[in-house]
Enzyme design. Structure first.
Site, PDB file in Angstrom:
ATOM      1  N   HIS A  78      37.832  42.872  45.829  1.00 29.30           N
ATOM      2  CA  HIS A  78      38.687  42.722  47.046  1.00 29.30           C
ATOM      3  C   HIS A  78      38.698  44.083  47.529  1.00 29.30           C
ATOM      4  CE1 HIS A  78      42.598  44.049  45.121  1.00 29.30           C
ATOM      5  NE2 HIS A  78      42.255  43.387  44.160  1.00 29.30           N
ATOM      6  N   ASP A  80      41.502  45.240  49.698  1.00 29.08           N
ATOM      7  CA  ASP A  80      42.899  45.751  50.103  1.00 29.08           C
ATOM      8  C   ASP A  80      43.388  46.084  49.039  1.00 29.08           C
ATOM      9  OD1 ASP A  80      43.027  42.943  48.832  1.00 29.08           O
ATOM     10  OD2 ASP A  80      45.028  42.938  49.555  1.00 29.08           O
ATOM     11  N   ASP A 140      42.159  49.361  42.220  1.00 24.31           N
ATOM     12  CA  ASP A 140      42.094  47.859  42.216  1.00 24.31           C
ATOM     13  C   ASP A 140      42.019  47.661  43.705  1.00 24.31           C
ATOM     14  OD1 ASP A 140      42.822  45.404  42.102  1.00 24.31           O
ATOM     15  OD2 ASP A 140      45.185  45.726  41.419  1.00 24.31           O
ATOM     16  N   GLU A 173      43.629  40.133  48.952  1.00 24.33           N
ATOM     17  CA  GLU A 173      43.785  39.374  47.600  1.00 24.33           C
ATOM     18  C   GLU A 173      45.369  39.670  47.001  1.00 24.33           C
ATOM     19  OE1 GLU A 173      43.724  39.258  42.998  1.00 24.33           O
ATOM     20  OE2 GLU A 173      44.071  41.051  44.506  1.00 24.33           O
ATOM     21  N   GLU A 174      45.731  41.042  47.238  1.00 25.72           N
ATOM     22  CA  GLU A 174      46.797  41.504  46.772  1.00 25.72           C
ATOM     23  C   GLU A 174      48.174  40.597  47.309  1.00 25.72           C
ATOM     24  OE1 GLU A 174      47.238  43.329  44.386  1.00 25.72           O
ATOM     25  OE2 GLU A 174      45.420  44.661  44.256  1.00 25.72           O
ATOM     26  N   ASP A 196      37.504  42.688  38.911  1.00 22.83           N
ATOM     27  CA  ASP A 196      38.931  43.067  39.349  1.00 22.83           C
ATOM     28  C   ASP A 196      39.853  43.157  38.288  1.00 22.83           C
ATOM     29  OD1 ASP A 196      40.951  43.532  41.035  1.00 22.83           O
ATOM     30  OD2 ASP A 196      41.478  41.421  41.503  1.00 22.83           O
ATOM     31  N   HIS A 379      48.478  49.789  40.872  1.00 23.03           N
ATOM     32  CA  HIS A 379      49.669  49.274  41.774  1.00 23.03           C
ATOM     33  C   HIS A 379      50.735  50.308  42.056  1.00 23.03           C
ATOM     34  CE1 HIS A 379      48.928  44.397  42.338  1.00 23.03           C
ATOM     35  NE2 HIS A 379      47.809  45.151  42.232  1.00 23.03           N
TER      36      HIS A 379
END
Length: 411
Positions: A78, A80, A140, A173-174, A196, A379
């Site tokens: 992903h 994003d 990520d 995805e997030e 991921d 994150h």
């Protein structure tokens, strides 16, 4: 080009997603990277490259001669980054020859302390990549994108035998919406892997059942505090009462492994009105349902205690544990384990304390475990990935392709 070199370019493209916009992609900036990847995929030699109306970019490497009967294999990442911390104006920094100690970042006084992050012990001697302390890095999952792109490059350049390879990069995805508009049949793969995860050699096929998000709207009764006796209903205090009804040990900071949790993501408002947002997680479906019911009972109990206030709870499930969907195709896990061993990496099969697009795709008919990227501390500003870890992740992907090239669809 090595995977880390691609990562250094990708993280500079702002792609932070946003919950609740009602659009797909949720933020238009994600399309900037989508278009860049579309061009790069064409330049590499992928075929059937296209961007869907929902910002998913896909492409295909046709099977090499003699491997047309191998099962079509997909690789997905992903583009994003998480809304939890700023992903804008990312400035990646290389730290060669890491000595195992604290890593001082140049912005905002942040330090990645070895005592706080034991994973750093195994990073000694490597070249680490971080952001500068003011943003997350975006490994990520731009590390996963870089590794898949490098896989395609090396398959072509080295003329390695392979079956049909299908590639997809998804937005959102997030925020749990990466698979909302994924065309499984059109993708063309029989099996797939999301790339991921965290450390290279990691293999994940169990994940949380997730409600993400549970929103609570509270309408209080706001009056002047000087005359509030028996009249005021402070929405912020009501929110605190709701949280106090939940088990204090069932939070992310006090759970691990298969233990689930309630995570209060946001609390905003004033005495007149407040809004709360939780995510609810558990690997066990029965315990997951119990947690949702517990939150519902908590809201009901607090509503009963404050009849003049108005409370409204809305819970939306995001994804479910994919383990049940993979039980009949555990060759995906077995081959990933073999691929890691072939790359000289210790395979680490463990549950995800989170989820991936693959969880939902597995329920949509595309069995899809998750592989490590070489990164960790996602994150937030302490996010990190190693150059060597990314190289190792690419080696795992190449070995998986090699193992499936030797198989046939009906095997």
């Amino acid at each position: 080009m090595r995977a880390y070199e691609r990562l250094l370019r990708y993280v500079k493209v702002y792609t932070q997603s946003a919950d609740g916009t009602g659009e797909t992609p949720s933020t238009p900036c994600q399309l900037d990277l989508t278009r860049q990847l579309e061009e790069e995929m064409r330049d590499l030699g992928l075929q059937e490259v296209k961007i869907s109306p929902f910002g998913i970019v896909t492409g295909v490497l046709p099977a090499t001669p003699g491997c047309e009967g191998a099962p079509p294999l997909g690789f997905i990442a992903h583009l994003d980054t998480a809304p939890a911390f700023s992903g804008k104006d990312v400035n990646p920094i290389l730290h060669p020859g890491y000595d195992g100690g604290d890593l001082v970042l140049p912005r905002d006084g942040r330090v990645i302390r070895a005592a706080d992050f034991p994973v750093l012990e195994r990073m000694k001697g490597r070249t680490l990549i971080t952001a500068n302390g003011s943003t997350l890095l975006g490994a990520d999952d731009k590390a996963g994108i870089a590794e898949i792109m490098t896989l395609c490059q090396e398959l072509i350049a080295e003329n390695l035998p392979h079956g049909k390879i299908c590639v997809a990069f998804t937005p959102d995805e997030e925020i749990g919406e990466g698979a909302d508009h994924f065309d499984v049949e059109g993708f063309g793969a029989r099996y797939a892997y999301t790339v991921d995860g965290d450390l290279e050699g990691g293999i994940e096929y169990e994940n949380f059942n997730a409600a993400g998000a549970a929103h609570i709207d509270i309408t209080g009764v706001s009056v002047h505090p000087g005359s509030a006796k028996d009249a005021m209903e402070n929405a912020l205090l009501i929110a605190m009462e709701i949280n106090a009804q939940l088990p204090p040990e069932a939070i992310p900071a006090r759970t691990e492994g298969y233990e689930g949790f309630f995570h209060l993501e946001s609390l905003t408002g004033d005495p007149a009105s407040a809004q709360m947002a939780y995510i609810i997680r558990d690997h066990d479906q029965e315990k997951f349902q119990e947690k949702k019911a517990l939150l519902e009972r908590a809201v009901h109990a607090v509503q009963s205690a404050h009849p003049r206030a108005a409370l409204r709870l809305e819970v939306r499930d995001s994804y479910y544990n994919m383990a049940g969907q993979l039980k009949d195709c555990m060759h995906l896990v077995d081959n990933a384990r073999r691929a890691a061993e072939m790359a000289g990496l210790p395979p680490a099969v463990h549950p995800i304390r989170g989820g991936t697009d693959g969880a939902r795709l597995s329920y949509m008919g595309l069995p899809c475990p998750n592989l490590g990227t070489g990164g960790f501390n996602f994150h937030g500003p302490y996010e990190c990935v190693s150059v060597e870890g990314m190289d190792g992740a690419v080696a795992v992907l190449k070995n998986i392709v090699s193992l499936y090239a030797e198989q046939r669809i009906d095997s």
